[in-house]
Design a protein around this motif. Structure first.
Motif, PDB file in Angstrom:
ATOM      1  N   PHE A  99      10.920  60.360  47.707  1.00 31.75           N
ATOM      2  CA  PHE A  99       9.944  60.123  48.765  1.00 31.75           C
ATOM      3  C   PHE A  99       8.766  61.070  48.585  1.00 31.75           C
ATOM      4  O   PHE A  99       8.942  62.239  48.234  1.00 31.75           O
ATOM      5  N   ASP A 100       7.566  60.572  48.865  1.00 33.65           N
ATOM      6  CA  ASP A 100       6.398  61.453  48.750  1.00 33.65           C
ATOM      7  C   ASP A 100       5.945  62.017  50.087  1.00 33.65           C
ATOM      8  O   ASP A 100       5.107  62.912  50.134  1.00 33.65           O
ATOM      9  N   LEU A 101       6.520  61.523  51.193  1.00 41.37           N
ATOM     10  CA  LEU A 101       6.330  62.143  52.510  1.00 41.37           C
ATOM     11  C   LEU A 101       7.676  62.172  53.205  1.00 41.37           C
ATOM     12  O   LEU A 101       8.314  61.126  53.386  1.00 41.37           O
ATOM     13  N   LEU A 102       8.137  63.368  53.578  1.00 41.93           N
ATOM     14  CA  LEU A 102       9.416  63.543  54.255  1.00 41.93           C
ATOM     15  C   LEU A 102       9.159  64.220  55.591  1.00 41.93           C
ATOM     16  O   LEU A 102       8.426  65.222  55.669  1.00 41.93           O
ATOM     17  N   ASP A 113       5.568  67.399  44.115  1.00 39.38           N
ATOM     18  CA  ASP A 113       4.365  67.610  44.943  1.00 39.38           C
ATOM     19  C   ASP A 113       4.397  66.827  46.254  1.00 39.38           C
ATOM     20  O   ASP A 113       3.352  66.609  46.877  1.00 39.38           O
ATOM     21  N   ALA A 114       5.575  66.396  46.700  1.00 44.05           N
ATOM     22  CA  ALA A 114       5.682  65.660  47.964  1.00 44.05           C
ATOM     23  C   ALA A 114       5.276  66.536  49.143  1.00 44.05           C
ATOM     24  O   ALA A 114       5.351  67.770  49.091  1.00 44.05           O
ATOM     25  N   GLY A 117      11.794  75.616  45.824  1.00 36.57           N
ATOM     26  CA  GLY A 117      10.540  75.353  45.127  1.00 36.57           C
ATOM     27  C   GLY A 117       9.393  74.883  45.986  1.00 36.57           C
ATOM     28  O   GLY A 117       8.336  74.501  45.447  1.00 36.57           O
ATOM     29  N   CYS A 118       9.539  74.897  47.316  1.00 40.48           N
ATOM     30  CA  CYS A 118       8.474  74.422  48.199  1.00 40.48           C
ATOM     31  C   CYS A 118       7.529  75.552  48.586  1.00 40.48           C
ATOM     32  O   CYS A 118       7.948  76.706  48.717  1.00 40.48           O
ATOM     33  N   GLY A 139       7.768  71.328  44.899  1.00 35.07           N
ATOM     34  CA  GLY A 139       7.383  71.809  43.589  1.00 35.07           C
ATOM     35  C   GLY A 139       6.875  70.703  42.678  1.00 35.07           C
ATOM     36  O   GLY A 139       7.028  69.508  42.964  1.00 35.07           O
ATOM     37  N   ALA A 140       6.278  71.107  41.577  1.00 31.29           N
ATOM     38  CA  ALA A 140       5.674  70.146  40.653  1.00 31.29           C
ATOM     39  C   ALA A 140       6.707  69.379  39.833  1.00 31.29           C
ATOM     40  O   ALA A 140       6.382  68.365  39.212  1.00 31.29           O
TER      41      ALA A 140
END
Length: 315
Positions: A223-226, A249-250, A273-274, A293-294
């Motif tokens: 998911f790119d938005l959580l 990168d989400a 990693g955020c 993270g990337a």
């Protein structure tokens, strides 16, 4: 039944915010009543109220159960009110004025108001122990999502959806996105389904799941938005599994935590990693926006279920 016949009963006791939070977080209190907690004085930790709505006049046993939930009210007599043949849920909504966050208006049936030009109104009625969107964390999430409107998201998940409100807001902002709403409580998913029909929201994938790594969820990842408006304890324990379903990168929006709990939540997600991108503080409550993270995060240990009980907060 005559117009003034007694239909149900309301029993009220004062409580503290900590007691209210514990009541809201509990899964099953085994009390034959619908419980609602209300902040009587904004940002006052001690000035909250517990209301219990029941079909029958509360007996000594029920009053004892309610007292056990709010020990700060020891020595205070409960206020017991008979309710006439009005819908007690509608009565509980009469004092809930509509709220406006960005382009969104959230209202109950008692206060139906149109949104401003280009805005979106959602009707979320109080009932079945779920919220209406008036909690500071939920309204803060609405504002956070509104500020993200210029970004593009294609796969969105609302973890601990409660009433479904935040998933509905995401569907309005990103109508072409694939949106999933999950909750640990099947009743919450039923409520979300009902609210979606009431508000004309279609196309949501609704999933009952304990945590974020069920097969039904991972099959739809990454998911790119959580979005997770739950509680600080579950946010900390679930951080590895939430980040595991995030795309590189989400954007991750977290709420349900007090300002005093911010450091622990940020640290838990930082370990995965955020990076912290934005903080929206509303009284004692804090809403966070982080960036994953990337590279895709892979948990090194199994998820820790400790602290998940009662993780749906929206209300």
């Amino acid at each position: 039944m005559s117009a003034d016949a007694i239909d149900s009963w309301k029993t009220s006791l004062p409580c503290t915010r900590a007691e209210a939070e514990a009541i809201d977080a509990a899964d099953d209190l085994a009390i034959d009543a619908v419980l609602m907690t209300t902040e009587e004085v904004e940002d006052d930790r001690e000035r909250w109220r517990l209301d219990a709505y029941s079909e029958h006049r509360p007996d000594d046993a029920m009053i004892a159960q309610l007292r056990a939930l709010v020990p700060s009210a020891a020595g205070i007599d409960p206020v017991i009110e008979p309710l006439t043949a009005q819908d007690w849920v509608a009565m509980s909504q009469e004092g809930l004025e509509p709220i406006v966050e960005g382009r969104f208006v959230v209202h109950t049936a008692a206060h139906d108001v149109p949104p401003s030009a280009g805005g979106r109104a959602f009707r979320i009625d109080a009932g079945r122990a779920f919220g209406t969107g008036h909690h500071a964390t939920t309204s803060g999430c609405l504002a956070m999502l509104d500020r993200l409107e210029g970004q593009r998201f294609t796969r969105i998940i609302d973890i601990g959806t409660g009433t479904g409100l935040l998933a509905f807001a995401a569907a309005h902002l990103w109508p072409d996105a694939d949106i999933t709403a999950t909750d640990i409580d099947p009743a919450a998913i039923d409520v979300t389904r009902e609210n979606a029909a009431l508000n004309g929201v279609v196309g949501l994938e609704l999933i009952v799941a304990d945590g974020a790594l069920s097969d039904a969820i991972t099959a739809r990842a990454p998911f790119d938005l959580l979005i997770a408006n739950i509680l600080a304890g579950p946010l900390v324990s679930m951080a590895p599994e939430v980040v595991a379903i995030a795309a590189p990168d989400a954007t991750i929006v977290l709420a349900g935590l007090l300002e005093t709990q911010r450091e622990a939540v940020v640290a838990a997600f930082g370990a995965c990693g955020c990076a912290l991108a934005e903080v929206d503080r509303r009284g004692d409550w804090t809403i966070l926006r982080l960036t994953a993270g990337a590279t895709r995060y892979v948990p090194t240990t199994p998820p820790d279920p400790k602290g998940r009980d009662g993780w749906a907060l929206d209300i």
